[in-house]
Scaffold this active site. Structure first.
Site, PDB file in Angstrom:
ATOM      1  N   ASP A  31       1.226  -1.263  -0.247  1.00  0.00           N
ATOM      2  CA  ASP A  31       0.159  -0.017   0.116  1.00  0.00           C
ATOM      3  C   ASP A  31       0.943   1.319  -0.246  1.00  0.00           C
ATOM      4  O   ASP A  31       1.701   1.171   0.894  1.00  0.00           O
ATOM      5  CB  ASP A  31      -1.136  -0.073   1.047  1.00  0.00           C
ATOM      6  CG  ASP A  31      -1.838   1.033   0.846  1.00  0.00           C
ATOM      7  OD1 ASP A  31      -3.281   0.400   1.064  1.00  0.00           O
ATOM      8  OD2 ASP A  31      -1.473   2.412   1.110  1.00  0.00           O
ATOM      9  N   ILE A  32       0.578   2.358  -0.706  1.00  0.00           N
ATOM     10  CA  ILE A  32       1.021   3.592  -0.974  1.00  0.00           C
ATOM     11  C   ILE A  32       1.231   4.627   0.934  1.00  0.00           C
ATOM     12  O   ILE A  32       2.080   5.172   0.802  1.00  0.00           O
ATOM     13  CB  ILE A  32       1.222   4.668  -2.196  1.00  0.00           C
ATOM     14  CG1 ILE A  32       1.480   5.001  -2.816  1.00  0.00           C
ATOM     15  CG2 ILE A  32      -0.549   4.858  -2.044  1.00  0.00           C
ATOM     16  CD1 ILE A  32       1.929   5.157  -4.277  1.00  0.00           C
ATOM     17  N   ASN A  87     -13.580  -2.731   1.826  1.00  0.00           N
ATOM     18  CA  ASN A  87     -14.133  -2.506   2.052  1.00  0.00           C
ATOM     19  C   ASN A  87     -14.976  -2.126   0.655  1.00  0.00           C
ATOM     20  O   ASN A  87     -15.042  -1.983  -0.401  1.00  0.00           O
ATOM     21  CB  ASN A  87     -13.857  -0.895   2.004  1.00  0.00           C
ATOM     22  CG  ASN A  87     -12.890  -0.366   3.372  1.00  0.00           C
ATOM     23  OD1 ASN A  87     -13.320  -1.481   4.421  1.00  0.00           O
ATOM     24  ND2 ASN A  87     -11.689   0.299   2.948  1.00  0.00           N
ATOM     25  N   GLN A  94     -14.253   2.816   1.671  1.00  0.00           N
ATOM     26  CA  GLN A  94     -14.121   2.454  -0.600  1.00  0.00           C
ATOM     27  C   GLN A  94     -13.009   3.559  -0.976  1.00  0.00           C
ATOM     28  O   GLN A  94     -14.348   4.647  -1.380  1.00  0.00           O
ATOM     29  CB  GLN A  94     -14.865   1.695  -1.052  1.00  0.00           C
ATOM     30  CG  GLN A  94     -14.017   0.770  -2.440  1.00  0.00           C
ATOM     31  CD  GLN A  94     -14.374   0.169  -2.927  1.00  0.00           C
ATOM     32  OE1 GLN A  94     -15.922  -0.415  -3.018  1.00  0.00           O
ATOM     33  NE2 GLN A  94     -14.136  -0.802  -3.598  1.00  0.00           N
ATOM     34  N   HIS A 100     -10.247  -4.981  -3.897  1.00  0.00           N
ATOM     35  CA  HIS A 100      -9.028  -5.372  -2.879  1.00  0.00           C
ATOM     36  C   HIS A 100      -8.927  -5.285  -1.134  1.00  0.00           C
ATOM     37  O   HIS A 100      -9.701  -5.346  -0.750  1.00  0.00           O
ATOM     38  CB  HIS A 100      -8.096  -4.257  -3.025  1.00  0.00           C
ATOM     39  CG  HIS A 100      -8.429  -3.107  -2.764  1.00  0.00           C
ATOM     40  ND1 HIS A 100      -9.021  -1.557  -2.759  1.00  0.00           N
ATOM     41  CD2 HIS A 100      -8.842  -2.299  -1.720  1.00  0.00           C
ATOM     42  CE1 HIS A 100      -9.970  -1.126  -2.702  1.00  0.00           C
ATOM     43  NE2 HIS A 100      -9.137  -1.376  -1.559  1.00  0.00           N
ATOM     44  N   PHE A 101      -8.434  -6.651  -0.754  1.00  0.00           N
ATOM     45  CA  PHE A 101      -8.198  -6.905   0.629  1.00  0.00           C
ATOM     46  C   PHE A 101      -7.363  -6.351   1.668  1.00  0.00           C
ATOM     47  O   PHE A 101      -5.774  -6.229   0.416  1.00  0.00           O
ATOM     48  CB  PHE A 101      -8.372  -8.978   0.548  1.00  0.00           C
ATOM     49  CG  PHE A 101      -9.081  -9.276   0.319  1.00  0.00           C
ATOM     50  CD1 PHE A 101     -10.469  -9.297   0.376  1.00  0.00           C
ATOM     51  CD2 PHE A 101      -9.113  -9.438  -1.921  1.00  0.00           C
ATOM     52  CE1 PHE A 101     -11.257  -9.881  -0.050  1.00  0.00           C
ATOM     53  CE2 PHE A 101     -10.250 -10.162  -2.548  1.00  0.00           C
ATOM     54  CZ  PHE A 101     -11.374 -10.047  -1.484  1.00  0.00           C
ATOM     55  N   HIS A 102      -7.724  -5.746   1.968  1.00  0.00           N
ATOM     56  CA  HIS A 102      -6.157  -5.133   3.003  1.00  0.00           C
ATOM     57  C   HIS A 102      -5.482  -6.323   4.221  1.00  0.00           C
ATOM     58  O   HIS A 102      -6.505  -7.161   4.351  1.00  0.00           O
ATOM     59  CB  HIS A 102      -6.703  -4.293   3.992  1.00  0.00           C
ATOM     60  CG  HIS A 102      -6.789  -2.867   3.195  1.00  0.00           C
ATOM     61  ND1 HIS A 102      -6.034  -1.602   2.669  1.00  0.00           N
ATOM     62  CD2 HIS A 102      -8.028  -2.472   2.367  1.00  0.00           C
ATOM     63  CE1 HIS A 102      -6.799  -0.971   2.200  1.00  0.00           C
ATOM     64  NE2 HIS A 102      -8.430  -0.924   1.971  1.00  0.00           N
TER      65      HIS A 102
HETATM   66  P1  5GP Z   1      -9.813   1.963   0.238  1.00  0.00           P
HETATM   67  O1  5GP Z   1      -9.757   3.015   1.204  1.00  0.00           O
HETATM   68  O2  5GP Z   1     -10.629   1.617  -0.421  1.00  0.00           O
HETATM   69  O3  5GP Z   1     -10.052  -0.181   1.151  1.00  0.00           O
HETATM   70  O4  5GP Z   1      -8.137   1.237   0.171  1.00  0.00           O
HETATM   71  C1  5GP Z   1      -7.159   2.032  -0.919  1.00  0.00           C
HETATM   72  C2  5GP Z   1      -5.954   1.910  -0.276  1.00  0.00           C
HETATM   73  O5  5GP Z   1      -5.550   1.637  -1.578  1.00  0.00           O
HETATM   74  C3  5GP Z   1      -6.107   2.403   0.279  1.00  0.00           C
HETATM   75  O6  5GP Z   1      -4.833   2.150   2.075  1.00  0.00           O
HETATM   76  C4  5GP Z   1      -4.245   3.887  -0.243  1.00  0.00           C
HETATM   77  O7  5GP Z   1      -3.391   4.270   0.420  1.00  0.00           O
HETATM   78  C5  5GP Z   1      -4.440   2.719  -1.391  1.00  0.00           C
HETATM   79  N1  5GP Z   1      -3.637   3.400  -2.341  1.00  0.00           N
HETATM   80  C6  5GP Z   1      -4.613   3.958  -3.221  1.00  0.00           C
HETATM   81  N2  5GP Z   1      -3.670   4.572  -4.109  1.00  0.00           N
HETATM   82  C7  5GP Z   1      -2.631   2.953  -4.659  1.00  0.00           C
HETATM   83  C8  5GP Z   1      -1.891   3.960  -5.606  1.00  0.00           C
HETATM   84  O8  5GP Z   1      -1.251   4.181  -6.664  1.00  0.00           O
HETATM   85  N3  5GP Z   1      -0.823   2.801  -5.418  1.00  0.00           N
HETATM   86  C9  5GP Z   1      -0.652   1.835  -3.723  1.00  0.00           C
HETATM   87  N4  5GP Z   1      -0.033   0.912  -3.845  1.00  0.00           N
HETATM   88  N5  5GP Z   1      -1.617   1.632  -2.546  1.00  0.00           N
HETATM   89  C10 5GP Z   1      -2.655   2.556  -2.894  1.00  0.00           C
END
Ligand code: 5GP
Ligand code: ZN
Length: 137
Positions: A31-32, A87, A94, A100-102
């Site tokens: 995750d970035i 999410n 989300q 995606h899964f964290h």
């Molecule tokens: P969500 O909030 O949709 O469940 O999680 C999205 C996740 O994607 C966040 O934790 C965010 O930091 C990560 N993310 C968003 N854009 C990028 C990206 O360009 N590269 C990577 N590696 N992670 C990303």
């Protein structure tokens, strides 16, 4: 691949990203903006917005991969726990609308993720709510 989807591009190697796992259907990346060092995201290569749109192949394959990565994280980080989060929809947090899964390594008292406030049900309410879901299954 969906043209305007960043995770389609990351999952399929169009954009470079730090990868911890890859097979024909999935890529797991760092995750970035990690909640903790070692925060991993598992992405299917095929575009689907969320769990509600998840196809059967992805459903069947995702959990064993998540388990494998979680075990590797546990072994390497010696963390005390791992959150597996997912999410669905803006209201649920989300922000990227490609499934995606964290996986987030956790340590005692790190307070990285706050527990939710709990509610309670009136007498019979839980059963009524359960039945209201059940009728759609
Ligand atoms: P969500 O909030 O949709 O469940 O999680 C999205 C996740 O994607 C966040 O934790 C965010 O930091 C990560 N993310 C968003 N854009 C990028 C990206 O360009 N590269 C990577 N590696 N992670 C990303
Ligand atoms: Zn996508």
């Amino acid at each position: 691949m969906k043209e305007d989807c960043i995770f389609c591009k990351l999952a399929n190697g169009v954009f470079d990203t730090v990868t911890v796992y890859e097979d024909e259907d999935f890529r797991a990346i760092m995750d970035i903006a990690p909640a903790a060092k070692g925060h991993v995201l598992l992405l299917p290569k095929e575009h689907m917005a969320d769990l509600l749109e998840m196809d059967e192949n992805v459903a069947n394959k995702a959990l064993p991969i998540l388990q494998k990565i979680a075990n590797a994280m546990k072994e390497e980080f010696r963390c005390d726990g791992i959150n597996m989060l997912q999410n669905n929809g803006k209201a649920a947090g989300q922000t990227v609308f490609h499934l995606h899964f964290h996986l987030i390594p956790r340590y005692d008292e790190d307070h990285v993720i706050l527990p939710w406030k709990t509610l309670s049900y009136e007498e019979g309410e839980a059963l009524a709510v359960a039945n209201s879901i059940k009728k759609h299954l």
